[in-house]
Design a protein around this motif. Structure first.
Motif, PDB file in Angstrom:
ATOM      1  N   MET A   1      -1.248  -2.775  11.253  1.00 46.33           N
ATOM      2  CA  MET A   1      -1.995  -4.315  11.646  1.00 46.33           C
ATOM      3  C   MET A   1      -1.487  -5.162  10.628  1.00 46.33           C
ATOM      4  O   MET A   1      -1.320  -4.876   9.382  1.00 46.33           O
ATOM      5  N   SER A   2      -1.226  -6.332  11.226  1.00 49.28           N
ATOM      6  CA  SER A   2      -0.859  -7.318  10.168  1.00 49.28           C
ATOM      7  C   SER A   2      -1.452  -8.734  10.534  1.00 49.28           C
ATOM      8  O   SER A   2      -1.501  -9.276  11.540  1.00 49.28           O
ATOM      9  N   GLU A   3      -2.021  -9.499   9.538  1.00 48.60           N
ATOM     10  CA  GLU A   3      -2.394 -10.692   9.728  1.00 48.60           C
ATOM     11  C   GLU A   3      -1.707 -11.711   9.342  1.00 48.60           C
ATOM     12  O   GLU A   3      -0.785 -11.552   8.566  1.00 48.60           O
ATOM     13  N   LEU A   4      -2.104 -12.882   9.994  1.00 47.96           N
ATOM     14  CA  LEU A   4      -1.148 -14.072   9.693  1.00 47.96           C
ATOM     15  C   LEU A   4      -2.454 -15.122   9.050  1.00 47.96           C
ATOM     16  O   LEU A   4      -2.920 -15.457   9.441  1.00 47.96           O
ATOM     17  N   LEU A   5      -1.921 -15.881   7.767  1.00 47.88           N
ATOM     18  CA  LEU A   5      -2.484 -16.935   7.188  1.00 47.88           C
ATOM     19  C   LEU A   5      -1.458 -17.989   7.134  1.00 47.88           C
ATOM     20  O   LEU A   5      -0.347 -18.143   6.634  1.00 47.88           O
ATOM     21  N   ASP A   6      -2.043 -19.054   8.084  1.00 53.77           N
ATOM     22  CA  ASP A   6      -0.917 -20.286   8.201  1.00 53.77           C
ATOM     23  C   ASP A   6      -1.494 -21.465   7.344  1.00 53.77           C
ATOM     24  O   ASP A   6      -2.556 -21.836   7.489  1.00 53.77           O
ATOM     25  N   VAL A   7      -1.038 -21.702   6.081  1.00 56.50           N
ATOM     26  CA  VAL A   7      -1.430 -22.665   5.178  1.00 56.50           C
ATOM     27  C   VAL A   7      -0.278 -23.743   5.116  1.00 56.50           C
ATOM     28  O   VAL A   7      -0.088 -24.610   4.207  1.00 56.50           O
ATOM     29  N   LYS A   8       0.380 -24.046   6.392  1.00 56.67           N
ATOM     30  CA  LYS A   8       1.525 -25.011   6.151  1.00 56.67           C
ATOM     31  C   LYS A   8       0.700 -26.391   6.108  1.00 56.67           C
ATOM     32  O   LYS A   8      -0.152 -26.518   6.788  1.00 56.67           O
ATOM     33  N   GLY A   9       1.186 -27.367   5.255  1.00 54.21           N
ATOM     34  CA  GLY A   9       0.867 -28.691   5.559  1.00 54.21           C
ATOM     35  C   GLY A   9      -0.121 -28.706   4.238  1.00 54.21           C
ATOM     36  O   GLY A   9      -0.696 -29.937   4.123  1.00 54.21           O
ATOM     37  N   LEU A  10      -0.599 -27.434   3.572  1.00 60.90           N
ATOM     38  CA  LEU A  10      -1.593 -27.720   2.711  1.00 60.90           C
ATOM     39  C   LEU A  10      -0.739 -27.708   1.227  1.00 60.90           C
ATOM     40  O   LEU A  10       0.195 -26.963   1.109  1.00 60.90           O
ATOM     41  N   ASN A  11      -1.199 -28.392   0.249  1.00 64.37           N
ATOM     42  CA  ASN A  11      -0.546 -28.662  -1.045  1.00 64.37           C
ATOM     43  C   ASN A  11      -1.540 -27.569  -2.152  1.00 64.37           C
ATOM     44  O   ASN A  11      -2.567 -27.294  -1.987  1.00 64.37           O
ATOM     45  N   CYS A  12      -0.706 -27.452  -3.161  1.00 68.55           N
ATOM     46  CA  CYS A  12      -1.239 -26.938  -4.497  1.00 68.55           C
ATOM     47  C   CYS A  12      -2.493 -27.476  -4.773  1.00 68.55           C
ATOM     48  O   CYS A  12      -2.779 -28.622  -4.932  1.00 68.55           O
ATOM     49  N   PRO A  13      -3.660 -26.594  -5.160  1.00 65.92           N
ATOM     50  CA  PRO A  13      -3.614 -25.164  -5.207  1.00 65.92           C
ATOM     51  C   PRO A  13      -4.095 -24.477  -3.836  1.00 65.92           C
ATOM     52  O   PRO A  13      -4.240 -23.282  -3.830  1.00 65.92           O
ATOM     53  N   LEU A  14      -4.344 -25.144  -2.586  1.00 62.12           N
ATOM     54  CA  LEU A  14      -4.756 -24.387  -1.363  1.00 62.12           C
ATOM     55  C   LEU A  14      -4.131 -23.463  -0.925  1.00 62.12           C
ATOM     56  O   LEU A  14      -4.773 -22.328  -0.649  1.00 62.12           O
TER      57      LEU A  14
ATOM     58  N   LYS B   1      -8.938 -10.758   0.106  1.00 61.47           N
ATOM     59  CA  LYS B   1     -10.204  -9.949  -0.104  1.00 61.47           C
ATOM     60  C   LYS B   1     -10.761  -9.136   1.114  1.00 61.47           C
ATOM     61  O   LYS B   1     -11.294  -8.132   0.921  1.00 61.47           O
ATOM     62  N   GLY B   2     -10.364  -9.682   2.416  1.00 62.73           N
ATOM     63  CA  GLY B   2     -10.631  -9.044   3.637  1.00 62.73           C
ATOM     64  C   GLY B   2      -9.723  -8.179   4.197  1.00 62.73           C
ATOM     65  O   GLY B   2     -10.078  -7.686   5.186  1.00 62.73           O
ATOM     66  N   VAL B   3      -8.586  -8.126   3.692  1.00 59.10           N
ATOM     67  CA  VAL B   3      -7.740  -7.358   4.194  1.00 59.10           C
ATOM     68  C   VAL B   3      -7.651  -5.982   3.555  1.00 59.10           C
ATOM     69  O   VAL B   3      -7.733  -5.453   2.541  1.00 59.10           O
ATOM     70  N   PRO B   4      -7.753  -4.936   4.673  1.00 55.74           N
ATOM     71  CA  PRO B   4      -7.724  -3.510   4.235  1.00 55.74           C
ATOM     72  C   PRO B   4      -6.688  -2.973   3.387  1.00 55.74           C
ATOM     73  O   PRO B   4      -5.730  -3.487   3.658  1.00 55.74           O
ATOM     74  N   LYS B   5      -6.986  -1.722   2.598  1.00 58.54           N
ATOM     75  CA  LYS B   5      -6.235  -1.436   1.694  1.00 58.54           C
ATOM     76  C   LYS B   5      -4.763  -0.669   2.432  1.00 58.54           C
ATOM     77  O   LYS B   5      -5.228  -0.318   3.701  1.00 58.54           O
ATOM     78  N   GLY B   6      -3.755  -1.293   2.047  1.00 59.01           N
ATOM     79  CA  GLY B   6      -2.470  -0.797   2.611  1.00 59.01           C
ATOM     80  C   GLY B   6      -2.157  -1.531   3.839  1.00 59.01           C
ATOM     81  O   GLY B   6      -0.933  -1.693   4.139  1.00 59.01           O
TER      82      GLY B   6
END
Length: 74
Positions: free
Chosen positions: A1-14, A24-29
């Protein structure tokens, strides 16, 4: 399983803060793919991985979008 986090358009530090929170919510491995457009993310997200014990599997730039693959520590 692979998750996707889209933070395009957000600037530092977001991008790094959202990556840290999501990991924190991604299972080990399991792998999180992060897509960001902030150039600082190319430095900040690898630093987050090193400090937090996450494994940075890859970092690519595709048409101005930085794509990170990060594995949660087992």
């Amino acid at each position: 399983m692979s998750e996707l986090l889209d933070v395009k358009g957000l600037n530092c530090p977001l991008p790094v803060l959202r990556t840290k929170k999501t990991m924190k919510g991604v299972p080990k491995g399991e792998v999180l793919t992060v897509e960001a457009t902030d150039p600082n993310a190319a430095r900040d997200i690898p630093a987050l991985c090193e400090a937090s014990g996450f494994e940075l599997l890859s970092l690519e730039e595709r048409d101005g979008v930085f794509v990170f693959k990060i594995r949660q520590a087992a």
